[in-house]
Design a protein around this motif. Structure first.
Motif, mmCIF file in Angstrom:
data_model
loop_
_atom_site.group_PDB
_atom_site.id
_atom_site.type_symbol
_atom_site.label_atom_id
_atom_site.label_comp_id
_atom_site.label_asym_id
_atom_site.label_seq_id
_atom_site.Cartn_x
_atom_site.Cartn_y
_atom_site.Cartn_z
ATOM 1 N N ALA A 70 -0.035 -9.460 17.464
ATOM 2 C CA ALA A 70 0.793 -10.532 16.899
ATOM 3 C C ALA A 70 0.363 -10.698 15.445
ATOM 4 N N TRP A 71 1.324 -10.558 14.553
ATOM 5 C CA TRP A 71 1.045 -10.528 13.093
ATOM 6 C C TRP A 71 1.962 -11.563 12.450
ATOM 7 N N THR A 72 1.376 -12.644 11.957
ATOM 8 C CA THR A 72 2.171 -13.778 11.467
ATOM 9 C C THR A 72 2.087 -13.890 9.954
ATOM 10 N N PHE A 107 -2.166 -13.424 -3.617
ATOM 11 C CA PHE A 107 -2.890 -12.758 -2.530
ATOM 12 C C PHE A 107 -2.073 -12.941 -1.264
ATOM 13 N N ARG A 108 -1.479 -11.853 -0.787
ATOM 14 C CA ARG A 108 -0.539 -11.908 0.336
ATOM 15 C C ARG A 108 -1.278 -12.111 1.660
ATOM 16 N N LYS A 109 -0.934 -13.191 2.336
ATOM 17 C CA LYS A 109 -1.736 -13.555 3.524
ATOM 18 C C LYS A 109 -0.988 -13.406 4.842
ATOM 19 N N THR A 118 -9.402 -9.892 15.799
ATOM 20 C CA THR A 118 -8.696 -10.861 14.957
ATOM 21 C C THR A 118 -8.879 -10.523 13.484
ATOM 22 N N MET A 119 -7.856 -10.819 12.707
ATOM 23 C CA MET A 119 -7.944 -10.573 11.256
ATOM 24 C C MET A 119 -7.154 -11.634 10.493
ATOM 25 N N LEU A 120 -7.632 -11.965 9.307
ATOM 26 C CA LEU A 120 -6.801 -12.669 8.344
ATOM 27 C C LEU A 120 -6.826 -11.756 7.121
ATOM 28 N N ILE A 121 -5.656 -11.245 6.764
ATOM 29 C CA ILE A 121 -5.574 -10.261 5.681
ATOM 30 C C ILE A 121 -5.085 -10.950 4.418
ATOM 31 N N ASN A 122 -5.843 -10.784 3.350
ATOM 32 C CA ASN A 122 -5.581 -11.442 2.069
ATOM 33 C C ASN A 122 -5.330 -10.334 1.046
ATOM 34 N N ARG A 129 -2.596 -0.542 -0.868
ATOM 35 C CA ARG A 129 -1.750 0.020 0.199
ATOM 36 C C ARG A 129 -2.575 0.216 1.473
ATOM 37 N N HIS A 130 -1.889 0.115 2.576
ATOM 38 C CA HIS A 130 -2.538 0.477 3.847
ATOM 39 C C HIS A 130 -1.798 1.711 4.371
ATOM 40 N N PRO A 131 -2.494 2.833 4.520
ATOM 41 C CA PRO A 131 -1.787 4.050 4.936
ATOM 42 C C PRO A 131 -1.164 3.920 6.325
ATOM 43 N N LEU A 132 -0.197 4.764 6.591
ATOM 44 C CA LEU A 132 0.483 4.720 7.894
ATOM 45 C C LEU A 132 -0.504 5.103 9.002
ATOM 46 N N HIS A 133 -0.571 4.261 10.011
ATOM 47 C CA HIS A 133 -1.550 4.470 11.088
ATOM 48 C C HIS A 133 -1.062 3.841 12.388
ATOM 49 N N GLN A 134 -1.796 4.117 13.448
ATOM 50 C CA GLN A 134 -1.578 3.473 14.748
ATOM 51 C C GLN A 134 -2.832 2.660 15.059
ATOM 52 N N ASP A 135 -2.664 1.408 15.428
ATOM 53 C CA ASP A 135 -3.840 0.572 15.683
ATOM 54 C C ASP A 135 -4.662 1.068 16.873
ATOM 55 N N LEU A 136 -4.034 1.789 17.784
ATOM 56 C CA LEU A 136 -4.770 2.274 18.957
ATOM 57 C C LEU A 136 -5.956 3.161 18.548
ATOM 58 N N SER A 175 -10.656 -9.320 0.688
ATOM 59 C CA SER A 175 -9.343 -8.757 1.022
ATOM 60 C C SER A 175 -8.983 -8.962 2.491
ATOM 61 N N LYS A 176 -9.995 -9.250 3.277
ATOM 62 C CA LYS A 176 -9.727 -9.363 4.712
ATOM 63 C C LYS A 176 -10.956 -9.928 5.401
ATOM 64 N N ILE A 177 -10.736 -10.791 6.392
ATOM 65 C CA ILE A 177 -11.850 -11.127 7.282
ATOM 66 C C ILE A 177 -11.464 -10.664 8.688
ATOM 67 N N ILE A 191 3.664 3.514 14.552
ATOM 68 C CA ILE A 191 3.146 3.913 13.237
ATOM 69 C C ILE A 191 3.606 2.884 12.200
ATOM 70 N N HIS A 192 2.622 2.341 11.477
ATOM 71 C CA HIS A 192 2.931 1.312 10.485
ATOM 72 C C HIS A 192 1.910 1.357 9.357
ATOM 73 N N GLY A 193 2.231 0.685 8.269
ATOM 74 C CA GLY A 193 1.311 0.570 7.143
ATOM 75 C C GLY A 193 1.823 -0.559 6.286
ATOM 76 N N SER A 194 1.278 -0.692 5.076
ATOM 77 C CA SER A 194 1.841 -1.690 4.170
ATOM 78 C C SER A 194 1.720 -1.195 2.742
ATOM 79 N N GLY A 195 2.711 -1.591 1.950
ATOM 80 C CA GLY A 195 2.777 -1.121 0.564
ATOM 81 C C GLY A 195 1.843 -1.904 -0.338
#
Ligand code: MFK
Ligand code: ATP
Ligand code: AKG
Ligand code: FE2
Ligand code: MG
Length: 344
Positions: free
Chosen positions: A207-209, A289-291, A171-175, A186-193, A134-136, A278-282
């Motif tokens: 930076a999220w591409t 597989f959303r990359k 660094t991350m590549l999210i799959n 889902r990724h719950p709402l959070h702050q990366d800090l 799901s992620k590296i 504050i961010h997350g993802s549905g």
């Protein structure tokens, strides 16, 4: 206006020739254990500075430069994120895809890489494939993937937030896998800090591409505009019936009435966002597989903090435990060391 390179000393210059950039950035990463403690440009949790409200033209989240238009700059100051359309080329994204597939097939095993799975995937299905990963994280030793962190078109924007001495810290590549029905994608709402033991926060940017078209169907990024002006909130596991992925901490007490913006993005579009936003993802309701590929950049002038006794202490324990599982590293004792280890 065209961006013109300026001379810089010692650490990564955003304008460096692409070829040399990778090498130099890695040299900087080698010094992660002891970034300069000087030049603190904002208060640790970067709450709005009182005087800012009296001088609305004073910028605190962006630096003077000729890259951002005044409108873009004001947008980031006000909202805590900025989408740049079509920033990364299809050819580069294709190269990241190919390398990710190699990693999935275990044909490439970069040092320090952490491979993550979704909690809803049964152990019996753990044979390595693009469908079980799901992620590296921490691909800094992978030449192909790390090219992302050295792309001049990315760094020229990064510099607007970090200043010229840039370090790639995470660094991350999210799959994001198709949701199995348990809503664990889902990724719950959070702050990366919450995940980072360094400050000041205003000199950190993600930076999220998008590596493909991303919308609400396959689980786009959801942001609460303006929340970067607040402080770091306590995070905990959400009470989700179908389970939660390890370390997917979320904020419990955010304002439920706060505006939420779903960022629909095309392949190559890049969002730069503040670590307090504050961010997350549905959930991913498609079969694909959303990359995305991402990097957290920081100013070399940032300094480490000790998270003991703060809301980040619990997270530190988990990160250390996970790093031990992944690398068997008995010397890893805190977040700081973990970040140092993973970037050696
Ligand atoms: C450091 C700075 C970071 C800054 C980042 C900024 C923002 C980043 C936000 C994040 O992304 S944080 C990380 C998000 N978390 C993940 O992506 C999931 C990470 N966890 C995993 O993928 C696995 O837990 C891991 C590979 C690390 C470890 O798995 P193990 O090798 O220990 O699992 P194993 O196969 O031995 O199974 C042990 C148990 O863990 C369970 N498990 C497997 N994957 C899991 C998972 N993803 N979450 C929770 N539990 C998991 C598994 O079902 C099993 O349960 P049982 O003991 O009941 O049988
Ligand atoms: N009402 C809510 N309360 C708490 N967290 C929420 C709420 N709605 C969404 N979230 C969080 O925000 C993230 C994104 O939400 P979003 O609504 O985009 O996704 P979703 O609910 O999975 O899908 P969709 O609503 O598009 O069907 C989710 O992962 C969830 O963690
Ligand atoms: O789902 C995503 O791509 C966002 C994940 C995220 O916010 C994170 O890993 O910190
Ligand atoms: Fe995040
Ligand atoms: Mg929803």
């Amino acid at each position: 206006m065209k961006w013109s390179p300026r001379p810089r000393v010692g650490v990564l210059a955003a304008a460096m020739a692409q070829q040399r950039a990778a090498t130099r950035l890695r040299i900087v990463l080698g010094h992660l254990g002891c970034p300069s403690a000087g030049a603190v440009v904002a208060s640790p949790t970067s709450g709005p500075i009182a005087s800012a409200s009296f001088h609305p033209q004073q910028f605190q989240y962006t630096l003077d430069n000729d890259v951002l238009s005044l409108e873009q700059r004001k947008f980031y100051e006000e909202n805590g994120f900025l989408v740049i359309k079509n920033l990364v080329s299809d050819a580069d994204i294709q190269r990241f895809r190919v390398e990710f597939e190699k990693i999935c097939r275990e044909e490439s095993k970069p040092v320090g890489l952490m491979v993550m799975r979704d909690v809803s995937i049964a152990k019996s299905e753990y044979s390595p494939s693009e469908k079980t990963i799901s992620k590296i994280q921490d691909f800094q030793e992978d030449k192909e993937l790390f090219r992302f962190c050295t792309l001049p078109e990315v760094l020229k924007y990064v510099e607007c937030f970090t200043g010229p001495n840039i370090m790639a810290m995470h660094t991350m590549l999210i799959n994001k896998p198709p949701d199995t029905g348990k809503k664990t994608s889902r990724h719950p709402l959070h702050q990366d800090l919450h995940y980072f033991p360094f400050r000041p926060s205003n000199r950190i940017v993600c930076a999220w591409t998008a590596m493909e078209h991303i919308d609400r169907n396959n689980g786009c990024l959801v942001v609460l505009p303006g929340t970067h002006k607040g402080c770091l909130k306590p995070h905990d596991y959400p009470q989700w019936e179908g389970g939660v992925n390890a370390m997917f901490h979320g904020i419990q007490d955010y304002d439920k009435d706060h505006a939420r913006v779903h960022l629909v993005m095309e392949k190559g579009d890049t969002v730069f966002f503040h670590p307090l936003l504050i961010h997350g993802s549905g959930r991913n309701q498609t079969q694909g597989f959303r990359k995305v590929i991402s990097c957290h950049f920081v100013s070399a002038d940032c300094h480490y903090i000790d998270v003991k006794g703060t809301s980040q202490e619990n997270l530190e324990k988990e990160v250390v435990e996970t790093a031990r599982k992944c690398h068997g590293d008995a010397n890893t004792t805190d977040l700081k060391v973990h970040l140092h280890e993973m970037t050696k």
